[in-house]
Write a protein that holds these residues in place. Structure first.
Motif, mmCIF file in Angstrom:
data_model
loop_
_atom_site.group_PDB
_atom_site.id
_atom_site.type_symbol
_atom_site.label_atom_id
_atom_site.label_comp_id
_atom_site.label_asym_id
_atom_site.label_seq_id
_atom_site.Cartn_x
_atom_site.Cartn_y
_atom_site.Cartn_z
ATOM 1 N N TYR A 67 -33.989 18.493 -0.947
ATOM 2 C CA TYR A 67 -33.760 19.909 -0.671
ATOM 3 C C TYR A 67 -34.853 20.454 0.247
ATOM 4 C CZ TYR A 67 -33.210 24.928 -1.333
ATOM 5 O OH TYR A 67 -33.059 26.275 -1.110
ATOM 6 N N ALA A 68 -36.093 20.071 -0.026
ATOM 7 C CA ALA A 68 -37.204 20.539 0.807
ATOM 8 C C ALA A 68 -37.070 20.019 2.232
ATOM 9 C CB ALA A 68 -38.531 20.096 0.199
ATOM 10 N N ALA A 69 -36.665 18.760 2.389
ATOM 11 C CA ALA A 69 -36.508 18.188 3.723
ATOM 12 C C ALA A 69 -35.360 18.843 4.473
ATOM 13 C CB ALA A 69 -36.270 16.680 3.614
ATOM 14 N N ARG A 70 -34.288 19.188 3.747
ATOM 15 C CA ARG A 70 -33.090 19.717 4.398
ATOM 16 C C ARG A 70 -33.151 21.206 4.694
ATOM 17 N NH1 ARG A 70 -28.290 16.688 0.885
ATOM 18 N NH2 ARG A 70 -29.000 14.536 1.325
ATOM 19 N N ARG A 71 -34.226 21.874 4.298
ATOM 20 C CA ARG A 71 -34.265 23.325 4.504
ATOM 21 C C ARG A 71 -34.245 23.686 5.986
ATOM 22 N NH1 ARG A 71 -39.598 21.973 3.558
ATOM 23 N NH2 ARG A 71 -41.191 22.964 4.869
ATOM 24 N N HIS A 72 -34.642 22.739 6.845
ATOM 25 C CA HIS A 72 -34.613 22.990 8.279
ATOM 26 C C HIS A 72 -33.210 22.777 8.865
ATOM 27 C CE1 HIS A 72 -38.970 23.096 8.179
ATOM 28 N NE2 HIS A 72 -38.981 21.922 7.580
ATOM 29 N N TYR A 73 -32.315 22.192 8.090
ATOM 30 C CA TYR A 73 -30.976 21.848 8.590
ATOM 31 C C TYR A 73 -29.889 22.361 7.644
ATOM 32 C CZ TYR A 73 -33.493 18.741 11.761
ATOM 33 O OH TYR A 73 -34.343 18.249 12.719
ATOM 34 N N GLN A 74 -30.056 23.569 7.162
ATOM 35 C CA GLN A 74 -29.135 24.094 6.152
ATOM 36 C C GLN A 74 -27.707 24.234 6.682
ATOM 37 O OE1 GLN A 74 -30.690 27.639 4.283
ATOM 38 N NE2 GLN A 74 -32.694 26.747 3.963
ATOM 39 N N VAL A 75 -27.555 24.778 7.884
ATOM 40 C CA VAL A 75 -26.209 24.969 8.428
ATOM 41 C C VAL A 75 -25.598 23.631 8.815
ATOM 42 C CG1 VAL A 75 -24.846 26.064 10.257
ATOM 43 C CG2 VAL A 75 -26.709 27.319 9.172
ATOM 44 N N THR A 76 -26.419 22.718 9.329
ATOM 45 C CA THR A 76 -25.911 21.384 9.665
ATOM 46 C C THR A 76 -25.293 20.715 8.442
ATOM 47 O OG1 THR A 76 -27.472 21.004 11.478
ATOM 48 C CG2 THR A 76 -26.588 19.060 10.376
ATOM 49 N N PHE A 77 -26.004 20.709 7.316
ATOM 50 C CA PHE A 77 -25.471 20.065 6.111
ATOM 51 C C PHE A 77 -24.243 20.812 5.583
ATOM 52 C CE2 PHE A 77 -29.432 17.713 6.047
ATOM 53 C CZ PHE A 77 -29.023 16.482 5.544
ATOM 54 N N ALA A 78 -24.226 22.131 5.752
ATOM 55 C CA ALA A 78 -23.036 22.889 5.340
ATOM 56 C C ALA A 78 -21.835 22.511 6.195
ATOM 57 C CB ALA A 78 -23.317 24.392 5.446
ATOM 58 N N LEU A 79 -22.036 22.366 7.500
ATOM 59 C CA LEU A 79 -20.945 21.949 8.379
ATOM 60 C C LEU A 79 -20.478 20.539 8.037
ATOM 61 C CD1 LEU A 79 -22.157 23.224 11.888
ATOM 62 C CD2 LEU A 79 -20.174 24.049 10.611
ATOM 63 N N MET A 80 -21.422 19.658 7.723
ATOM 64 C CA MET A 80 -21.074 18.269 7.407
ATOM 65 C C MET A 80 -20.260 18.158 6.124
ATOM 66 S SD MET A 80 -24.727 16.567 8.538
ATOM 67 C CE MET A 80 -24.518 15.062 7.585
ATOM 68 N N SER A 81 -20.357 19.177 5.256
ATOM 69 C CA SER A 81 -19.639 19.125 3.978
ATOM 70 C C SER A 81 -18.275 19.806 4.030
ATOM 71 C CB SER A 81 -20.488 19.775 2.879
ATOM 72 O OG SER A 81 -20.625 21.169 3.112
ATOM 73 N N LEU A 82 -17.894 20.374 5.183
ATOM 74 C CA LEU A 82 -16.582 21.019 5.286
ATOM 75 C C LEU A 82 -15.479 19.989 5.049
ATOM 76 C CD1 LEU A 82 -17.079 23.320 8.415
ATOM 77 C CD2 LEU A 82 -16.893 24.038 6.018
ATOM 78 N N PRO A 83 -14.433 20.358 4.302
ATOM 79 C CA PRO A 83 -13.388 19.384 3.940
ATOM 80 C C PRO A 83 -12.759 18.681 5.135
ATOM 81 C CG PRO A 83 -13.137 21.410 2.680
ATOM 82 C CD PRO A 83 -14.193 21.688 3.703
ATOM 83 N N GLN A 84 -12.588 19.387 6.260
ATOM 84 C CA GLN A 84 -11.895 18.793 7.400
ATOM 85 C C GLN A 84 -12.718 17.739 8.146
ATOM 86 O OE1 GLN A 84 -12.774 21.970 6.958
ATOM 87 N NE2 GLN A 84 -12.985 23.097 8.886
ATOM 88 N N VAL A 85 -14.020 17.636 7.856
ATOM 89 C CA VAL A 85 -14.846 16.653 8.568
ATOM 90 C C VAL A 85 -15.662 15.767 7.628
ATOM 91 C CG1 VAL A 85 -15.042 18.079 10.643
ATOM 92 C CG2 VAL A 85 -16.779 18.278 8.836
ATOM 93 N N PHE A 181 -21.892 31.326 10.350
ATOM 94 C CA PHE A 181 -21.857 30.474 9.177
ATOM 95 C C PHE A 181 -22.792 30.988 8.098
ATOM 96 C CE2 PHE A 181 -21.825 26.703 6.595
ATOM 97 C CZ PHE A 181 -20.572 26.160 6.845
ATOM 98 N N ARG A 182 -23.986 31.443 8.507
ATOM 99 C CA ARG A 182 -24.927 31.983 7.529
ATOM 100 C C ARG A 182 -24.381 33.248 6.877
ATOM 101 N NH1 ARG A 182 -30.256 30.020 7.499
ATOM 102 N NH2 ARG A 182 -30.427 31.389 5.674
ATOM 103 N N ALA A 183 -23.492 33.949 7.589
ATOM 104 C CA ALA A 183 -22.898 35.172 7.045
ATOM 105 C C ALA A 183 -21.734 34.883 6.102
ATOM 106 C CB ALA A 183 -22.434 36.082 8.178
ATOM 107 N N GLY A 184 -21.343 33.599 6.000
ATOM 108 C CA GLY A 184 -20.318 33.239 5.032
ATOM 109 C C GLY A 184 -18.979 32.851 5.599
#
Length: 254
Positions: A67-85, A181-184
């Motif tokens: 979690y600490a390492a990924r704090r710089h890439y929060q939106v990237t990991f959120a995009l990577m977890s989207l169902p379509q990708v 994305f940060r806005a939801g």
């Protein structure tokens, strides 16, 4: 053996550092002890531990590090977890080191290698742009100087971007994608649209982001302290002096 005896605490810390080591220890204690040069009393003391609790503690520590390492890439990991990708991301061989990384610098290296392998077209192209955007943010907020032209930084004749400034080109309006994305917004709505940004990190890890024309990007990208304003004008075929002076007034060039 007492908990503070030499050998026990380092061995316990090593087990806690990775849940896989716990399983290796349980699968073959003697082999694990030999591999890590552990004395029999240390092995016995480790074997006496409640390993259900140790597994949980090790997993929680690893999750905290990730979690600490990924704090710089929060939106990237959120995009990577989207169902379509997400299925395509998980199937990509270069994604595995990304998910396994627990150190910020290790993650940065792995995730940028992953981004370099993502084609500019296809379902993952937004992820590639976001990785480059958040990597730029991470780089600017952790760097303290530029390696090139340090003897010329701040010279009127050899303009250089400030250490906390970068100019980058992306395949979409990645700044809007990030804010949306940060806005939801799930998923964010964006289309390919080549866009150049001038970015400046602040002391509170915020980011000043300005969209600039492509010619401005060409000029500012050459401001590394090794070229004169006249040389940049020749290389870009545009009046670099005006662009550079405006950037200097705005605090982007030192």
């Amino acid at each position: 053996m007492k908990l503070d005896d030499a050998g026990f605490q380092p061995a316990l810390a090593r087990l806690l550092s990775d849940p896989r080591r716990v399983e290796e220890f349980l699968d073959d204690t003697q082999a694990y002890g030999a591999a890590h040069s552990l004395e029999p009393p240390v092995l016995a003391a480790l074997r006496a531990i409640d390993f259900s609790r140790l597994r949980k503690a090790s997993s929680l520590l690893r999750a905290d590090r990730q979690y600490a390492a990924r704090r710089h890439y929060q939106v990237t990991f959120a995009l990577m977890s989207l169902p379509q990708v997400s299925a395509e991301v998980l199937a990509h061989p270069l994604a595995q080191p990304v998910y396994a990384a627990e150190d910020p610098d290790v993650l940065s290296a792995a995730i940028n290698q992953f981004a370099a392998a993502i084609p500019s077209q296809g379902p993952l192209w937004q992820i590639g742009d976001m990785i480059r955007f958040e990597s730029m943010w991470y780089r600017l907020t952790t760097s303290t100087h530029r390696a090139l032209g340090l003897d010329r930084l701040g010279s009127d004749g050899y303009p250089a971007l400030a250490p906390n400034v970068a100019v980058e080109e992306f395949g979409c309006r990645v700044g809007e994608l990030y804010r949306e994305f940060r806005a939801g917004a799930q998923p964010p709505h964006t289309t390919p649209d080549t866009t150049s940004y001038l970015a400046q990190a602040s002391s509170d890890r915020g980011m000043r982001l300005i969209e600039i024309p492509s010619k401005g990007r060409e000029v500012l990208a050459l401001c590394d302290g090794t070229r004169s304003t006249d040389e940049i004008t020749r290389l870009t075929g545009t009046d670099a002096a005006d662009v550079i002076e405006q950037a200097r007034r705005e605090g982007f060039i030192q």
